[in-house]
Scaffold this active site. Structure first.
Site, mmCIF file in Angstrom:
data_model
loop_
_atom_site.group_PDB
_atom_site.id
_atom_site.type_symbol
_atom_site.label_atom_id
_atom_site.label_comp_id
_atom_site.label_asym_id
_atom_site.label_seq_id
_atom_site.Cartn_x
_atom_site.Cartn_y
_atom_site.Cartn_z
ATOM 1 N N PHE A 21 2.782 -1.222 0.552
ATOM 2 C CA PHE A 21 2.122 0.038 0.231
ATOM 3 C C PHE A 21 3.141 1.129 0.015
ATOM 4 O O PHE A 21 4.264 1.055 0.490
ATOM 5 C CB PHE A 21 1.189 0.479 1.369
ATOM 6 C CG PHE A 21 -0.003 -0.405 1.548
ATOM 7 C CD1 PHE A 21 -1.031 -0.395 0.623
ATOM 8 C CD2 PHE A 21 -0.095 -1.248 2.636
ATOM 9 C CE1 PHE A 21 -2.138 -1.217 0.792
ATOM 10 C CE2 PHE A 21 -1.196 -2.074 2.804
ATOM 11 C CZ PHE A 21 -2.219 -2.047 1.886
ATOM 12 N N VAL B 137 7.413 -3.096 1.896
ATOM 13 C CA VAL B 137 7.922 -2.640 0.602
ATOM 14 C C VAL B 137 6.949 -1.601 0.069
ATOM 15 O O VAL B 137 5.794 -1.522 0.496
ATOM 16 C CB VAL B 137 8.106 -3.795 -0.414
ATOM 17 C CG1 VAL B 137 9.256 -4.699 0.006
ATOM 18 C CG2 VAL B 137 6.828 -4.582 -0.591
ATOM 19 N N SER B 138 7.421 -0.791 -0.877
ATOM 20 C CA SER B 138 6.637 0.344 -1.364
ATOM 21 C C SER B 138 5.598 -0.027 -2.411
ATOM 22 O O SER B 138 4.607 0.674 -2.564
ATOM 23 C CB SER B 138 7.560 1.409 -1.955
ATOM 24 O OG SER B 138 8.439 1.868 -0.957
ATOM 25 N N THR B 139 5.827 -1.089 -3.162
ATOM 26 C CA THR B 139 4.887 -1.453 -4.221
ATOM 27 C C THR B 139 4.587 -2.948 -4.167
ATOM 28 O O THR B 139 5.371 -3.733 -3.624
ATOM 29 C CB THR B 139 5.448 -1.124 -5.616
ATOM 30 O OG1 THR B 139 6.544 -1.998 -5.899
ATOM 31 C CG2 THR B 139 5.900 0.319 -5.718
ATOM 32 N N GLN C 72 7.307 -5.304 -5.552
ATOM 33 C CA GLN C 72 8.517 -5.613 -4.796
ATOM 34 C C GLN C 72 8.300 -6.852 -3.945
ATOM 35 O O GLN C 72 7.179 -7.214 -3.615
ATOM 36 C CB GLN C 72 8.921 -4.427 -3.931
ATOM 37 C CG GLN C 72 9.385 -3.241 -4.739
ATOM 38 C CD GLN C 72 9.690 -2.042 -3.866
ATOM 39 O OE1 GLN C 72 8.947 -1.739 -2.937
ATOM 40 N NE2 GLN C 72 10.784 -1.362 -4.165
#
Length: 69
Positions: free
Chosen positions: A35, A8-10, A13
């Protein structure tokens, strides 16, 4: 052996949906990252690529593309 990779990007999430899908498809080992997509270093992906052996299958939940401008 089926090996999974989830990302996931953050940190806000959640990976649960991806992990559940990978487990449901028989992944015995799952590596993960939380990340931004702009980060070059993805420790979980690097570990997954080092872990897999000839005959293994590396699975991801889905691939997305970003359109070119």
């Amino acid at each position: 052996m089926k090996v999974g990779y989830a990302r996931v990007s953050t940190v806000d999430q959640n990976l649960d949906l991806q992990i559940d899908a990978l487990k449901g498809n028989g992944c015995e080992q799952i590596f993960q990252d939380k990340f931004s997509g702009v980060t070059d270093k993805r420790k979980g992906l690097e570990e997954a690529l080092q872990y897999v052996r000839s005959g293994d299958t590396l699975m991801v939940w889905r691939l997305t593309t970003i359109p070119n401008p």
